[in-house]
Design a protein around this motif. Structure first.
Motif, PDB file in Angstrom:
ATOM      1  N   THR A  10      -3.091  10.502  -0.623  1.00 10.36           N
ATOM      2  CA  THR A  10      -4.110   9.456  -0.545  1.00 10.36           C
ATOM      3  C   THR A  10      -5.514  10.051  -0.678  1.00 10.36           C
ATOM      4  O   THR A  10      -6.357   9.530  -1.412  1.00 10.36           O
ATOM      5  N   ASP A  46       1.911   2.112  -1.080  1.00 10.05           N
ATOM      6  CA  ASP A  46       2.542   2.543   0.172  1.00 10.05           C
ATOM      7  C   ASP A  46       2.538   1.338   1.106  1.00 10.05           C
ATOM      8  O   ASP A  46       1.558   1.080   1.796  1.00 10.05           O
ATOM      9  N   ARG A  61       4.160   3.001   5.431  1.00  8.10           N
ATOM     10  CA  ARG A  61       3.581   3.669   6.605  1.00  8.10           C
ATOM     11  C   ARG A  61       2.483   2.808   7.233  1.00  8.10           C
ATOM     12  O   ARG A  61       1.585   2.339   6.526  1.00  8.10           O
ATOM     13  N   GLN A 100      -6.093   2.646   5.258  1.00  5.22           N
ATOM     14  CA  GLN A 100      -6.632   3.977   4.912  1.00  5.22           C
ATOM     15  C   GLN A 100      -7.200   3.996   3.492  1.00  5.22           C
ATOM     16  O   GLN A 100      -8.333   4.443   3.266  1.00  5.22           O
ATOM     17  N   ASP A 137      -1.083   4.820  -5.334  1.00  2.00           N
ATOM     18  CA  ASP A 137      -0.690   5.644  -4.192  1.00  2.00           C
ATOM     19  C   ASP A 137       0.721   5.238  -3.773  1.00  2.00           C
ATOM     20  O   ASP A 137       1.053   4.048  -3.768  1.00  2.00           O
TER      21      ASP A 137
HETATM   22 MG   LIG Z   1      -0.912   8.524   1.944  1.00  2.24          MG
END
Ligand SMILES: [Mg+2]
Ligand SMILES: Nc1nc2c(ncn2[C@@H]2O[C@H](COP(=O)(O)OP(=O)(O)OP(=O)(O)O)[C@@H](O)[C@H]2O)c(=O)[nH]1
Length: 300
Positions: A118, A141, A144, A150, A193
């Motif tokens: 990332t 993603d 997670r 993020q 990502d």
């Molecule tokens: Mg990541």
């Protein structure tokens, strides 16, 4: 970085006493050479291959009594590694993107948990923006906790467009929708990502290959942590077999790395290193340069 590599290499060379610089003579020092590489985190089987390749590259010649044998041996090995790294120096990512007429150029980032996917993606976004290209940051993603926030935070800090859906969504579908979204807005690049995964998890590796199959990226970038040593080799092998990759990014090169992970993976897979991650800031992404790398490894 590479301090240990350089010191150990100097020590190795000064322990070698040769009458001629020949394959037969050098063969006697196979164990020492391989051990030097292994001590610097080169995978054992690759260390053997590197030594074999080095021997093959040597043109036999007698050593003049007054000649600096140590210096000559050093030069030969250094040049051998240099040629390999040089042949793997890629063209610039910006050039590849600009060469492609259709938009967007699609890049997928893959790798195990926590290697720096990332962060590296955000750094690439920063670089592309600086060169006048507009990338869309895509969070595939959906696994997670915190992954979406993020990447969104990076996008906000960089003032770049961002695309995501919700946790639990099929990552291949998220990437697919993101590409359509980018197409309709004429964005230049899509940076996808993906969730970190252990290579031993077959289901997750299959999921990743599905993301690639459905979205047909222009390139897949494998991100590896240069501190992981031998494991980086295993990771590359598994991602190579299950998904495939075109370019490499080695992160955390700012730490005191031995260099073996980089040498092992590039030697074995012959894939170009696009960038080295050298810190936590957006600017801390350096295009790979073989001359600089050789200087760090061997000095001079
Ligand atoms: Mg990541
Ligand atoms: N020193 C240093 N730290 C880095 C570098 N690249 C990434 N990091 C740090 O490594 C940690 C993990 O980075 P992420 O980008 O979240 O890693 P990831 O691969 O996306 O992790 P997952 O999504 O959980 O699989 C963060 O603390 C980053 O700041 C680098 O080049 N140098």
């Amino acid at each position: 970085m590479f301090k240990a590599f350089k010191e150990k290499f100097d020590k190795l060379v000064s322990s070698i006493k040769l009458k001629t610089l020949s394959r037969d003579e050098l063969e006697k020092y196979r164990d020492e050479f391989v051990l030097f590489l292994v001590e610097n985190d080169v995978a054992f089987e690759v260390a053997e291959k590197i030594f074999d390749g080095f021997l093959e590259s040597i043109e036999e010649h007698k050593i003049n009594r007054f000649k600096d044998v140590e210096g000559e041996l050093k030069e030969l090995f250094k040049n051998y590694i240099h040629r390999i790294l040089k042949s793997l120096e890629p063209d610039s990512l910006e050039d590849r993107i600009r060469r492609l007429e259709s938009r967007p150029y699609k890049i997928m980032f893959i790798g195990v948990n926590g290697v720096g996917k990332t962060t590296s993606l955000a750094k690439v976004g920063y670089r592309l923006k600086k060169s006048g290209l507009l990338p869309l940051l895509v969070c595939s993603d959906t696994f997670r906790a915190g992954a979406i926030e993020q990447l969104k935070t990076h996008a906000e800090r960089l003032s770049l467009p961002f695309f995501s859906t919700t946790y639990g969504h099929d990552p291949a579908a998220v990437a697919y929708d993101a590409i359509s979204y980018a197409e309709s807005r004429k964005y230049d690049v899509v940076l996808i990502d993906t969730a970190g995964r252990q290579y031993s998890n077959v289901n997750l590796m299959n999921e990743l290959s599905k993301v690639a199959r459905i979205n047909n990226p222009n390139e897949i970038v494998l991100v590896l942590d240069s501190l992981t040593g031998y494991d980086a080799y295993t990771q590359a092998k598994e991602f190579h077999d299950h998904v495939g990759f075109d370019y490499l990014i080695f992160t955390k090169v700012d730490a005191d790395v031995k260099g073996g992970a980089i040498l092992t993976v590039t030697y074995e897979f012959r894939k170009p290193i696009q960038y080295l991650g050298v810190g936590q800031r957006y600017e801390d992404l350096k295009p790979f340069n073989s001359d600089e790398m050789i200087k760090l490894m061997f000095g001079g």
